[in-house]
Enzyme design. Sequence first.
Site, PDB file in Angstrom:
ATOM      1  N   TYR A 209      50.972  24.659  38.459  1.00  0.00           N
ATOM      2  CA  TYR A 209      49.710  24.697  37.705  1.00  0.00           C
ATOM      3  C   TYR A 209      48.724  23.710  38.310  1.00  0.00           C
ATOM      4  O   TYR A 209      47.548  24.034  38.508  1.00  0.00           O
ATOM      5  CB  TYR A 209      49.992  24.354  36.239  1.00  0.00           C
ATOM      6  CG  TYR A 209      48.760  24.128  35.404  1.00  0.00           C
ATOM      7  CD1 TYR A 209      47.960  25.192  34.990  1.00  0.00           C
ATOM      8  CD2 TYR A 209      48.387  22.831  35.021  1.00  0.00           C
ATOM      9  CE1 TYR A 209      46.820  24.978  34.223  1.00  0.00           C
ATOM     10  CE2 TYR A 209      47.252  22.613  34.258  1.00  0.00           C
ATOM     11  CZ  TYR A 209      46.469  23.672  33.863  1.00  0.00           C
ATOM     12  OH  TYR A 209      45.343  23.456  33.112  1.00  0.00           O
TER      13      TYR A 209
ATOM     14  N   GLU B 106      43.689  24.327  24.489  1.00  0.00           N
ATOM     15  CA  GLU B 106      43.526  22.879  24.380  1.00  0.00           C
ATOM     16  C   GLU B 106      43.539  22.462  22.911  1.00  0.00           C
ATOM     17  O   GLU B 106      44.042  21.389  22.562  1.00  0.00           O
ATOM     18  CB  GLU B 106      42.224  22.430  25.046  1.00  0.00           C
ATOM     19  CG  GLU B 106      42.243  22.472  26.565  1.00  0.00           C
ATOM     20  CD  GLU B 106      43.199  21.479  27.199  1.00  0.00           C
ATOM     21  OE1 GLU B 106      43.728  20.603  26.479  1.00  0.00           O
ATOM     22  OE2 GLU B 106      43.434  21.562  28.411  1.00  0.00           O
TER      23      GLU B 106
ATOM     24  N   TRP C   5      50.572  19.052  27.126  1.00  0.00           N
ATOM     25  CA  TRP C   5      50.046  20.272  27.722  1.00  0.00           C
ATOM     26  C   TRP C   5      51.165  21.137  28.302  1.00  0.00           C
ATOM     27  O   TRP C   5      51.110  22.361  28.246  1.00  0.00           O
ATOM     28  CB  TRP C   5      48.993  19.958  28.782  1.00  0.00           C
ATOM     29  CG  TRP C   5      48.558  21.178  29.521  1.00  0.00           C
ATOM     30  CD1 TRP C   5      48.707  21.467  30.839  1.00  0.00           C
ATOM     31  CD2 TRP C   5      47.912  22.346  28.946  1.00  0.00           C
ATOM     32  NE1 TRP C   5      48.211  22.716  31.127  1.00  0.00           N
ATOM     33  CE2 TRP C   5      47.728  23.274  29.990  1.00  0.00           C
ATOM     34  CE3 TRP C   5      47.502  22.676  27.658  1.00  0.00           C
ATOM     35  CZ2 TRP C   5      47.125  24.515  29.787  1.00  0.00           C
ATOM     36  CZ3 TRP C   5      46.909  23.916  27.449  1.00  0.00           C
ATOM     37  CH2 TRP C   5      46.726  24.815  28.504  1.00  0.00           C
TER      38      TRP C   5
END
Length: 214
Positions: free
Chosen positions: A33, A55, A63
């Site tokens: 990522y 988010e 995350w």
Amino acid sequence: MSEIEEAPKGLLRGEDGACTCWWHGGDPFYKDYHDKEWGRPVFNDQRLFEKICLEGFQSGLSWITILRKRENFRSAFAAFDFEKVALFDENDVERLVQDAGIVRHRGKINSTINNAKRALELREEFGSLAKYFWSWEPGADERPEKADYEALSALGKTVTSTKLSKDLKKRGWSFVGPTTVYAFMQAMGMVNDHVEGCAFREVVEAARSAAERP
């Protein structure tokens, strides 16, 4: 001494000798990522909507937890097509609350549906979500003089992310606090927060320089 310990502060050294930002911790999924997505400029409305919603779901969590569930979120929320999500009703909310593949937080689920409706209003006013969000791209005067670990790790929120957060809230959006908004700006390439020395900092900067803003 390990290779990771030998890397400069804020960087991890891979088996190929290249350094990358510290925060992926060497996890292959997370590093992928970092290498391929994070910080690359995004102008697609659906992806922008997806990211700001995810988010919001990330608030209070890590995350990587959300990233590992991202495909489940996409399935649950019609690939974050906000025209479709805006039509979700109480039956959809109950379905989502029972979906073990996502974060089953009723408030955040309702927020995503609400934000889809607000996204439609934003598109009607500005022509696209991209045009609105990218109008908030901060100038060089707001960026750290040196993009090192100390400077970037301290950037939980900024003047612009605080202003954008307030504007979104005024427009009826929810779960869009200044820290959430700044993480969104980082990920979507509105700023380049790869640490100096990261092999992808210049790659991202080149992509940002070449990108045609809406």
